[in-house]
Scaffold this motif. Structure first.
Motif, PDB file in Angstrom:
ATOM      1  N   ALA A   1       0.869  -1.172   0.000  1.00 15.02           N
ATOM      2  CA  ALA A   1       0.000   0.000   0.000  1.00 15.02           C
ATOM      3  C   ALA A   1       0.905   1.220   0.000  1.00 15.02           C
ATOM      4  CB  ALA A   1      -0.907   0.013   1.226  1.00 15.02           C
ATOM      5  N   ARG A   2       0.671   2.122  -0.940  1.00 14.52           N
ATOM      6  CA  ARG A   2       1.420   3.379  -0.985  1.00 14.52           C
ATOM      7  C   ARG A   2       0.423   4.498  -0.745  1.00 14.52           C
ATOM      8  NH1 ARG A   2       4.191   0.370  -5.148  1.00 14.52           N
ATOM      9  NH2 ARG A   2       6.323  -0.010  -4.449  1.00 14.52           N
ATOM     10  N   PHE A   3       0.788   5.407   0.168  1.00 16.59           N
ATOM     11  CA  PHE A   3      -0.120   6.489   0.509  1.00 16.59           C
ATOM     12  C   PHE A   3       0.675   7.674   1.028  1.00 16.59           C
ATOM     13  CE2 PHE A   3       0.460   3.798   4.169  1.00 16.59           C
ATOM     14  CZ  PHE A   3       0.550   4.654   5.257  1.00 16.59           C
ATOM     15  N   SER A   4       0.035   8.838   0.991  1.00 18.97           N
ATOM     16  CA  SER A   4       0.665  10.030   1.546  1.00 18.97           C
ATOM     17  C   SER A   4       0.073  10.301   2.921  1.00 18.97           C
ATOM     18  CB  SER A   4       0.454  11.231   0.622  1.00 18.97           C
ATOM     19  OG  SER A   4      -0.918  11.505   0.477  1.00 18.97           O
ATOM     20  N   LEU A   5       0.895  10.892   3.772  1.00 17.41           N
ATOM     21  CA  LEU A   5       0.479  11.230   5.127  1.00 17.41           C
ATOM     22  C   LEU A   5       0.748  12.712   5.337  1.00 17.41           C
ATOM     23  CD1 LEU A   5      -0.597   9.731   7.676  1.00 17.41           C
ATOM     24  CD2 LEU A   5       1.751   9.780   8.506  1.00 17.41           C
TER      25      LEU A   5
ATOM     26  N   PHE B   1       3.563  16.680   3.136  1.00 18.14           N
ATOM     27  CA  PHE B   1       3.088  15.341   2.830  1.00 18.14           C
ATOM     28  C   PHE B   1       4.288  14.403   2.760  1.00 18.14           C
ATOM     29  CE2 PHE B   1      -0.511  17.779   1.442  1.00 18.14           C
ATOM     30  CZ  PHE B   1      -1.585  16.965   1.771  1.00 18.14           C
ATOM     31  N   MET B   2       4.171  13.270   3.445  1.00 20.33           N
ATOM     32  CA  MET B   2       5.214  12.248   3.433  1.00 20.33           C
ATOM     33  C   MET B   2       4.668  11.053   2.665  1.00 20.33           C
ATOM     34  SD  MET B   2       6.112  12.560   7.471  1.00 20.33           S
ATOM     35  CE  MET B   2       7.425  11.379   7.449  1.00 20.33           C
ATOM     36  N   ASN B   3       5.498  10.467   1.812  1.00 18.21           N
ATOM     37  CA  ASN B   3       5.092   9.280   1.069  1.00 18.21           C
ATOM     38  C   ASN B   3       5.525   8.038   1.841  1.00 18.21           C
ATOM     39  OD1 ASN B   3       3.938  10.631  -1.170  1.00 18.21           O
ATOM     40  ND2 ASN B   3       5.986  11.114  -1.869  1.00 18.21           N
ATOM     41  N   ILE B   4       4.552   7.160   2.093  1.00 20.91           N
ATOM     42  CA  ILE B   4       4.758   5.969   2.915  1.00 20.91           C
ATOM     43  C   ILE B   4       4.428   4.736   2.080  1.00 20.91           C
ATOM     44  CG2 ILE B   4       4.082   4.802   5.063  1.00 20.91           C
ATOM     45  CD1 ILE B   4       4.964   7.562   5.800  1.00 20.91           C
ATOM     46  N   GLU B   5       5.137   3.646   2.337  1.00 20.69           N
ATOM     47  CA  GLU B   5       4.732   2.360   1.762  1.00 20.69           C
ATOM     48  C   GLU B   5       4.704   1.318   2.864  1.00 20.69           C
ATOM     49  OE1 GLU B   5       8.591   0.081  -0.151  1.00 20.69           O
ATOM     50  OE2 GLU B   5       7.533   1.494  -1.439  1.00 20.69           O
ATOM     51  N   ALA B   6       3.716   0.431   2.772  1.00 18.99           N
ATOM     52  CA  ALA B   6       3.540  -0.629   3.772  1.00 18.99           C
ATOM     53  C   ALA B   6       3.365  -1.952   3.040  1.00 18.99           C
ATOM     54  CB  ALA B   6       2.315  -0.348   4.639  1.00 18.99           C
ATOM     55  N   TRP B   7       4.107  -2.952   3.453  1.00 14.47           N
ATOM     56  CA  TRP B   7       4.029  -4.290   2.862  1.00 14.47           C
ATOM     57  C   TRP B   7       3.361  -5.245   3.842  1.00 14.47           C
ATOM     58  CZ3 TRP B   7       5.692  -5.638  -2.020  1.00 14.47           C
ATOM     59  CH2 TRP B   7       6.410  -4.652  -2.712  1.00 14.47           C
TER      60      TRP B   7
END
Length: 118
Positions: A29-33, A51-57
């Motif tokens: 999942a890739r999303f901005s925070l 805005f920070m770009n985050i990825e979660a596996w």
């Protein structure tokens, strides 16, 4: 010598619904925070946001944890920084730092816009 840990924890609002890609055994999942803080300059206080770009596996059987990654949700993300380097087809070297979420969870707050709308 002190051991230096590569980790972060940040709370903010999901900028838009997460983009989720599924592979054979895992999903990302890739999303901005959206995160912010108050900055004081003399008597004046201003709110600065970024805005920070985050990825979660996650393994595919745990993919339902991505359900809370919807626009406006207030979440806390814990994770680590992953540097990436690559060379493009023109031979130009690039690098970036990816914020990888090892854990994320809903953060209850009185000022959460989703709660006000209900």
């Amino acid at each position: 010598m002190k051991k230096i840990e590569n980790n972060f924890a940040v709370t903010g609002f999901v900028g838009k619904d997460a983009e989720i890609r599924q592979f054979s055994t895992a999903s990302v999942a890739r999303f901005s925070l959206a995160v912010g803080r108050n900055e004081k300059n003399g008597e004046e206080t201003t709110r600065t946001s970024a805005f920070m770009n985050i990825e979660a596996w996650r393994k595919n059987e745990n993919r339902d944890s991505f359900d809370c990654l919807t626009k406006g949700a207030m979440i806390t993300v814990e994770g680590f920084f992953k540097p990436e380097e690559w060379t493009d087809q023109d031979g130009v070297k690039h690098n970036r730092v990816v914020l990888v979420a090892s854990r994320f969870y809903m953060t209850p707050d009185k000022e959460n816009p989703k709660e006000k709308a209900q």
